[in-house]
Enzyme design. Sequence first.
Site, short mmCIF file in Angstrom:
data_model
loop_
_atom_site.label_atom_id
_atom_site.label_comp_id
_atom_site.label_asym_id
_atom_site.label_seq_id
_atom_site.Cartn_x
_atom_site.Cartn_y
_atom_site.Cartn_z
N HIS B 101 0.69 -1.01 -0.03
CA HIS B 101 0.09 -0.05 0.11
C HIS B 101 0.85 1.33 -0.05
O HIS B 101 0.61 2.23 -0.95
CB HIS B 101 -0.81 0.12 1.29
CG HIS B 101 -1.77 1.21 1.31
ND1 HIS B 101 -3.00 1.39 1.03
CD2 HIS B 101 -1.59 2.56 2.16
CE1 HIS B 101 -3.40 2.58 0.97
NE2 HIS B 101 -2.65 3.00 1.82
N HIS B 147 -11.05 2.48 -1.62
CA HIS B 147 -11.23 2.03 -0.27
C HIS B 147 -12.11 0.81 -0.33
O HIS B 147 -13.20 0.71 0.42
CB HIS B 147 -11.88 3.09 0.62
CG HIS B 147 -10.92 3.45 1.68
ND1 HIS B 147 -12.01 4.00 2.81
CD2 HIS B 147 -9.71 3.34 2.26
CE1 HIS B 147 -10.80 3.89 3.76
NE2 HIS B 147 -9.58 3.78 3.43
#
Lengths: 235, 817
Positions: B101, B147
Site C-alpha cells: 500500500h 477504499h
Amino acid sequence: MPPRIAVVVYPGTNCEHDVVRAMERLGASADLVWHGTSSLAGYDAAVLPGGFAHGDYLRPGALARFSPVTAAVAELAAAGGPVVGICNGFQVLTEAGLLPGALQKNRGLRFICETVDVEVSSGDSVLTAGIAPGTRLRIPINHFEGNYTCDHETLAGLRAEDRVIARYVDDVNGSTDRIAGICNPGRNVVGLMPHPERASDPLLGSEDGNALLGAFLGAATRVSGGSSPAGGPAR
Amino acid sequence: MDVDLAMTDETPTDGPGAGAGSSAAGTAGDRAADGRGGATGLGPAVGTGLGPAVGTAVGTPPALHRALGLTDDELAEIRRVLGREPNRVELALYGVMWSEHCSYKSSRIHLRRLPTDGPGVLVGPGENAGVIDAGDGVAVAVRIESHNHPSAIEPKQGAATGVGGILRDIFTMGARPIAVMDPLFFGGLEDARQRWLVEGVVAGISSYGNSVGVPTVGGELTFDPCYALNPLVNVLCLGVLPVDRLVLGRATGAGNLAVLLGSRTGRDGIGGVSVLASAGFDGEEDGAGAAAKRPNVQVGDPYEEKRLIEACLELLDAGLVVGIQDLGGAGLVCATSETAARGGVGMDVDVTAVPLREEGMTPDEIMTSESQERMLAIVTPEHLARVEAVCARWEVRASVVGRVTEPPPDGPGVLRVLDGFDGAELAAVPAGSLSEDAPLYRRPLLRPQDLDARHADDPGRLPPPADAGADLLSLLTDPSWVYRQYDHQLFSNTVVGPGGDAAVLRLAAPGVRSTDRGLALSTDSNPRWCALDPRSGAAAIVAEAALNVACAGARPSAVVNCLNFGNPEHPEVMWQLSEAIDGMSEACVALGLPVIGGNVSFYNESGGHDIDPTPVVGVVGLIDELRAIPPGIRLTPGSSIVVLGSPAGGGPASLAGSRWAVEVRGHRHGTPPPIDLAAHRALVDLVAGLVGDQVARTERQGAGKTGVGGIHDVSGGGIAVALAEMALGSGIGFEVSGVADHRELFGESPSRVVVATTDPEVLLARAGEAGVPARVIGVARGDRMVVEGLVDVALEDARAVWRHRLPGALDELAASS
C-alpha cells in the site's frame, strides 16, 4: 444606507459562502459572523445558512441552539429584524424556539438532493413579500431531516394566521401539509427548507431563488432605513 | 537492482486511510533494494498485524518481522540499511511503510512507463495530489484512491473514511476540495448482501460527504458478479487553489516544529495497510474472518474533518506553515518520514506528546495508528502561537509532536522516535529508507493461457435477439437513486451534476478568485474489455473519459488513475497490470494527456478468484469560457440525429465484451474492438470545439449554427442505449433507420458520439473538415423509441423500467425481504 446582513457561521455550517455570493449577485453584501459572537448589534438582518451546525450531532440544531450567536439572533428577531433560516438554519430556529414544530427525518429515511417545485403560499413574510401566492419556483432541496411536523393545534394556527409561506408542489419528503417554509407571528422570522441561494444563477439551471432573496433584502433595507447603527458591525 | 520474484509473501495495497505513501503513477527516485537474492519462496504471510502484541511481544525477531508482513529478504535489507539489528519499534515502522500500500513495490516498475509531463503540470505523481495550471492564477488538484477492503467489511464507515482520506490529500496541497466522484462496483442486486453493501456504501459517502461540505458530483455504478465478494469503492477528489497557495508535503529548516492537528490518536485502524488488505478475502466474508477484521476499519468524523479543512486552509492562506501532510495509511510514521525525506532533513518525534484516545498505547501503535482526521503541519517556532490561535478558533487540537533536525554531515536525515524530547531513543532510522528506499519488485508476468481461445469465441456469432426492444429495456438503469442522496450542488458551482457524460463545474471556490472558466470531470472504466484485453481496454477508457469531457465542451487536460487488480502474486494479474499500463500510456501519449497521479489497489480477490482487471481513470477537462449550460444527454424536438465517428477498421461495431453480450446473453468472450487513437483525437477535438463554442456562446466561422441540442458518447449498450438515454433525458422520442442489425445496435466500438442538431448540413461539413466520419441516422420526435426493423418501444414504458430498476431492487426488495 445599505442593509447590514449577518450570515451566521456555526462550526459545520457549509452554505455560508453560497449565500453571500447570491446576495452579492443581487447587489448586496453580507458578513460572515462566527457562532461565538454574542451580539448582532449593528446588523439589520440575519441569515442562518445550511449545513451541519456542530456536526448535527445529537439532533440538527440541538447544539447550535446553545451557541452565543443564537441568543443574539433571537434578540434581533425580537426587535423586528428580518431573520431567515435556510435548511439547517430552519432546524436551528425550531430548536431555538423561534419557530414552532420540528424537522424530522424524510419519509423513506434517505437524504434527498434535487431541484423541486415550490409554491409560495403567503406573500406576507420577510422572505415572500411582494410575491403572489400561487407563484411556483424551481428550487433545490438538500436535506435528510426536512420532514416538517407539528401538532394539530400548531398546524391549525399556522394555517389560520397564513404563516405557511411555501409548500412543495409534490409531497417530496413527507412534510405535514407539504410545508416547505413557515414564519413567526411577527412575520419577520422565516424558516425554509429549500435553498434559494442554489437557484440564483442561470448557469445553475434556475434563478427562481432570487425572488425570495430579493424580498429578504428589501425587508432588510426597510429595517435599515428605520434604525441607524451606532457603529460598525461587531465581528 | 530490481528484484525478480517468483513468489513472495507481502502486504497489500488498498489499506484504509488516504495518503499512505505518495501518489503512484510514475515515480521519481525509485531505488531498488540492493543485496537481495531474488526469489526466495517464503511461506504465506502470517499477517497478524501489529496490535498491542508488537510492543510487548517476546519473540525472536524473525517471527516478528513476518508477523509484520516483512519477508526475510526485506529484513536483511533493513539490517543492511541500519547496519545493525532493528528493534521492535523499527520493525513496525518498516512493516507498514514497506507494505504494498505504501511502497507500491510491485507496481512502481510498471508505473514509471506512464507519461507524466505536460505543459500545464505543476505537480506530477509523487505528492499527495497532482496539480495542473487552469489559467488566471488558479490551479486544480486531483487525486483518486480506492477504499475497497474496508468497504467490503464495513460498507458505511469504509466508504465514509475513503471520502475523508481523499479530501485530506487535496487540502494538504492548499486546495479547497470542491468535488468528489465515486466509481462503485458491486455484484448483482438479486443478492441481499450486495444490497447491504450498496446501501451502506452510498450511505457512507452521503453522510460523510454531505456533512463535511464537499459536493459529490458524479461517479459510476457497475454491477458484475466478479465484485460480489470484493466490491470496489473508488473515490476521486478535485480541489482548486490560487497557484501561489500551492504547498508541498515537506519539512525544512532544522528547529522547525511538527504540529499534529485534529483528532486524538487511538487504536483504530492499526495495521490497516498491513492486516486489512494483507491478502485477498477467503471467500467467506459473512463469516468470522470479516468480523475479525472489522476493528481494522476506522470510523470517520466529518465534523472534525470540516473544521480541519477550514483551519488548514486558513493556516495556508496566512502563510503560517512551511509544509503540511495528511495522516492516512501508516499514520504518523508515514507523515513524518515522508515530509522529512522530501525536505532532506531528519525529524525527532516525541510519542508522549501525541494526544491519545486511550491508555496504554505502545510507541509503535502511536506511530502506525490510522486514526482519521489528522494532519501534520511543519511550523517555525515563531509562528507557533498564531497556528495555535487559528486552530483554537476552529476548535481543532494542535500539539507539537516533533522537531525538524539537521541530517548528519555524512548521511541522510534520521527519523527518531523518542520517549519525551529528552527521553530515551525508541527508534532511529534514515527517514528516506522508509519511503524512497522501499523494495522494488519485478514480479513474473504471464499471459493467460486461455486468452486466445477466449478471443476466438466472438459473440457476433450469437443468434440475434427475438426482441431487441426488450433487450434494450433490460440495459437501462437510472442511477439517480444513488446521487439523489449526495449533495451535488454545494458551492453553487455545479452546472452539470451527476448523470451527465461529465460533471461540469465552475472553476471557483471560497477564497479563489472567480473567473469565467470551468472544468469538466469524468471517471470511466470497462472491466468487460479489460478482462479480455487489458491493453486495449485501458486505452479505451482513457479515450472514453477524454471524449466525455469533450462532450461537455472541455479540453481534456490531465488523467489520474486508480488501478484495481487482483493478487500480484498471480503472474496473470501482473500481466494484466503491465498491459493496462501500456495501453493507458499509449492512449495518454496519443491524446496528449499527462498522468498526474494515481493509486494501485492489489489483492482484490476472494476465495482464490481475482476480480476482472478494473483500471479506473479520471480525466479533468478545462473550459476557457463557461457561460451557458452544455447541451447534455438529450434530444430536441425535430432535430436530426447524427453519429460522429465510426468503428475503427470499418465494419460493424463489435459485440465482444459488450453489455449486451455479457449482461443479456452471459457471453464474456471475444476480441474487444480496436481503437484508432489518431481518429479518436480528431473526434475529441471536434466535439470539444463544437460544444466549447456553445458553452462560451461564441460563433466561430458559423460554428454556432451547428445547433447542438444534445450530445452523448456511445459506450456501454452501444447506440441503442445512447439514443435511449438521450430520449429519457428529454422526454422526446426518436425514429432512426439504417441500423443493420443487433450488432450495429448494441456494439460498443469506441470513438463515436450521437448528436442531436437542428442544422445537420453544417455539422456534417464541420465533421468533414475535421476528417471525422458523420452520418444522419434519424430524427428526434414523438413519444416512441424506434429503430427501424429492430426496436419500437413507448418512451413511457422505457421510462418506467429505467426509473424503477434501482429503487425496485433496493427499496422494495429490501422492504419485502
